[in-house]
Scaffold this motif. Structure first.
Motif, short mmCIF file in Angstrom:
data_model
loop_
_atom_site.label_atom_id
_atom_site.label_comp_id
_atom_site.label_asym_id
_atom_site.label_seq_id
_atom_site.Cartn_x
_atom_site.Cartn_y
_atom_site.Cartn_z
N ALA A 85 0.83 -1.21 0.00
CA ALA A 85 0.00 0.00 0.00
C ALA A 85 0.86 1.26 0.00
CB ALA A 85 -0.92 0.00 1.22
N ILE A 86 2.14 1.12 0.38
CA ILE A 86 3.03 2.29 0.46
C ILE A 86 3.94 2.33 -0.76
CG2 ILE A 86 4.76 3.46 1.87
CD1 ILE A 86 3.74 1.62 4.20
N TRP A 87 3.94 3.45 -1.44
CA TRP A 87 4.81 3.59 -2.61
C TRP A 87 6.19 4.08 -2.20
CZ3 TRP A 87 0.67 6.66 -1.43
CH2 TRP A 87 0.91 8.00 -1.18
N GLN A 88 7.18 3.70 -2.99
CA GLN A 88 8.54 4.20 -2.79
C GLN A 88 8.61 5.61 -3.38
OE1 GLN A 88 10.80 1.91 -1.35
NE2 GLN A 88 12.07 3.73 -0.99
N ASN A 89 9.21 6.54 -2.63
CA ASN A 89 9.31 7.90 -3.18
C ASN A 89 10.11 7.89 -4.47
OD1 ASN A 89 7.72 9.09 -1.28
ND2 ASN A 89 9.42 9.67 0.07
N CYS A 90 9.59 8.58 -5.48
CA CYS A 90 10.18 8.49 -6.82
C CYS A 90 10.34 9.87 -7.45
CB CYS A 90 9.34 7.58 -7.71
SG CYS A 90 7.54 7.79 -7.55
N ASP A 91 10.52 10.90 -6.59
CA ASP A 91 10.69 12.25 -7.11
C ASP A 91 12.15 12.51 -7.49
OD1 ASP A 91 11.15 11.84 -4.40
OD2 ASP A 91 10.70 13.89 -3.82
N GLY A 92 12.60 11.78 -8.51
CA GLY A 92 13.99 11.91 -8.96
C GLY A 92 14.95 11.44 -7.87
N ARG A 93 14.66 10.24 -7.33
CA ARG A 93 15.32 9.78 -6.11
C ARG A 93 16.34 8.67 -6.39
NH1 ARG A 93 13.76 10.47 -0.75
NH2 ARG A 93 12.66 12.25 -1.58
N VAL A 94 17.55 8.86 -5.80
CA VAL A 94 18.61 7.88 -5.94
C VAL A 94 18.74 7.08 -4.66
CG1 VAL A 94 21.11 7.58 -6.19
CG2 VAL A 94 19.90 9.28 -7.60
N TYR A 95 18.61 5.76 -4.75
CA TYR A 95 18.82 4.87 -3.60
C TYR A 95 20.07 4.04 -3.85
CZ TYR A 95 13.91 6.03 -2.70
OH TYR A 95 12.73 6.70 -2.48
N ASP A 96 20.91 3.94 -2.80
CA ASP A 96 22.15 3.18 -2.96
C ASP A 96 21.97 1.71 -2.59
OD1 ASP A 96 23.53 5.43 -3.79
OD2 ASP A 96 23.93 6.06 -1.72
N GLN A 97 20.85 1.41 -1.93
CA GLN A 97 20.60 0.04 -1.50
C GLN A 97 19.40 -0.53 -2.26
OE1 GLN A 97 22.56 -1.59 0.81
NE2 GLN A 97 23.83 0.25 0.58
N PRO A 98 19.35 -1.87 -2.38
CA PRO A 98 18.18 -2.46 -3.05
C PRO A 98 16.88 -2.08 -2.33
CG PRO A 98 19.91 -4.09 -2.76
CD PRO A 98 20.34 -2.88 -1.99
N LEU A 99 15.80 -1.93 -3.09
CA LEU A 99 14.50 -1.57 -2.54
C LEU A 99 13.65 -2.82 -2.41
CD1 LEU A 99 13.84 1.43 -4.93
CD2 LEU A 99 14.68 1.55 -2.57
N LYS A 100 12.56 -2.68 -1.66
CA LYS A 100 11.58 -3.76 -1.64
C LYS A 100 10.76 -3.66 -2.92
CE LYS A 100 10.37 -5.41 2.91
NZ LYS A 100 9.54 -5.19 4.10
N ASN A 101 10.71 -4.74 -3.68
CA ASN A 101 9.95 -4.75 -4.93
C ASN A 101 8.53 -4.24 -4.73
OD1 ASN A 101 11.90 -5.70 -6.66
ND2 ASN A 101 11.38 -7.86 -6.35
N GLU A 102 7.91 -4.64 -3.60
CA GLU A 102 6.50 -4.32 -3.36
C GLU A 102 6.25 -2.82 -3.28
OE1 GLU A 102 8.31 -6.53 -1.79
OE2 GLU A 102 7.34 -8.46 -2.20
N ASN A 103 7.28 -2.06 -2.78
CA ASN A 103 7.13 -0.61 -2.74
C ASN A 103 7.43 0.02 -4.10
OD1 ASN A 103 8.64 -1.17 0.32
ND2 ASN A 103 6.60 -0.30 0.21
#
Lengths: 197, 209
Positions: A85-103
């Protein structure tokens, strides 16, 4: 001889007076052909199918249910399906670690393009991707373990895999699919969701 | 020869009349098509660039407004934030619909603000005037009460000033009816809100910007 005098002479010429006006016919025919060609070209420009990105993989009928349990997706990275139900923030966002697919899948539902890379991608290429993502709203970047290509671009139901960060298909994919027509929830936000990997 | 001539002449005229009528019909169709042309700005036009960048700009204003509504109970600030959330979200919807209609991309991977290059020293760099930095947003996220109110008002005044300059930039570049109307409403509305917010800062004894 003056122009008017020449015209007068032409008018008086019995041959041009009595024959079909071939000059006029030819003139209008040529104009007509040009106009029809122009309309045809304009119509073709307007309705020609968008050029397909080479190697594009598409998937229809992806489920959109919200689940609290881990999901087994058919592709890596996933292209859609049940998600958190929670989306991963995607406002031009760089993550250095793997994300949860579900988000991340929920971010795809909001119209984001998720750029992923296989750990081990050269630092230069990772930097290029970071610059790209930081300058483009509705995108996010993260590493994905076990991905079959060095770089992948994923939108809801759309995916293309490339080898290098300067592949021109990256720009094409972003133009076509960031908040593109495939977006299941147009207008949904890329902030206010999950902010950490 | 002289007897055949009167027969041939009207037939030639008929043919050219039919041709002329056809050409006129086709020309009318072309005129119709080209009339609808100027209403469809291209994917690289100032209008499309404005719709893309202003949507991103507005999205940050919406986000900051939600943050301050979570951080304070002050009715005046909460009402202003409520107003900004609704107005700017609706405008994002309008601009997104334009891009859909114009079949223009929603982002420019070549970088934001290219359409505004040369105006007021912005452009090309990809940064939009008035946008809060990630650090400023972090501070707004953690601030509470009057601190949050003052920080929000200061950030939003700068944000609105940038928004006004972007709207003025597109007004200088377009004669598209819908774009002009929305850009004008942004200039007027945001200028009025800047005055309002400076008054709110004054009332709180906080530094004006």
């Amino acid at each position: 001889m003056s122009k008017s005098a020449r015209n007068r002479n032409n008018r008086q010429n019995p041959l041009t007076q009595s024959g079909p006006p071939w000059g006029t016919i030819a003139f209008f025919t040529v104009i007509g052909v040009i106009v029809v060609a122009a309309i045809g070209f304009a119509g073709w420009q307007a309705f020609k199918p968008a050029e397909k990105i080479a190697g594009l993989v598409e998937k229809d009928g992806l489920e959109r249910t919200h689940v609290e349990t881990p999901v087994t997706y058919e592709t890596n990275p996933p292209m859609g399906g049940p998600h958190s139900a929670i989306w991963q923030n995607c406002d031009g966002r760089v993550y250095d670690q793997p994300l949860k697919n579900e988000n991340a899948v929920h971010a795809l539902e909001h119209g984001a393009v998720w750029i992923t890379y296989r750990p081990g991608l050269s630092a230069g290429d990772v930097d290029k991707l970071k610059n790209r993502v930081e300058g483009t709203d509705y995108t996010l970047l993260s590493p994905v373990q076990g991905q079959s290509s060095p770089i992948a671009l994923t939108a809801w139901g759309k995916q293309v895999k490339v080898d290098k960060a300067d592949d021109k298909r990256i720009g094409e994919f972003l133009k076509a699919y960031v908040k593109g027509p495939q977006t299941p929830e147009p207008g949904a936000a890329c902030s206010g969701g999950k902010d950490t990997p | 020869m002289t007897e055949a001539a009167p027969d041939r002449q009207p037939r030639g005229r008929r043919v050219s009349l039919i041709l002329a009528a056809l050409v006129a019909a086709v020309a009318a169709a072309v005129a119709g098509l080209s009339l609808s042309g100027p209403d469809t700005p291209g994917p690289d036009s100032a209008e499309a660039g404005f719709a893309r960048d202003m949507s991103t700009h507005h999205a940050q204003a919406v986000r900051m407004s939600f943050l301050v509504r979570d951080a304070t109970e002050d009715a005046e600030v909460r009402l202003l934030a409520y107003d900004i959330i609704n107005t700017q979200s609706a405008q994002i919807g309008m601009m997104t619909a334009w891009l859909d209609l114009w079949e223009a991309p929603k982002v420019d991977p070549g970088g934001a603000m290219r359409w505004m290059s040369g105006h007021g020293g912005h452009g090309g760099g990809g940064t939009m005037p008035g946008m809060a930095t990630r650090e400023q947003l972090k501070r707004l996220e953690t601030a509470r009460g009057e601190d949050a109110e003052a920080l929000f008002l200061q950030l939003m005044i700068a944000h609105h000033r940038g928004g006004v300059s972007m709207a003025q930039a597109v007004l200088a570049r377009t004669d598209h009816d819908h774009v002009e109307r929305l850009a004008r409403s942004m200039v007027d509305g945001q200028k009025a809100e800047i005055d309002l917010m400076n008054g709110m800062l004054r009332k709180r004894g906080a530094p004006q910007v």
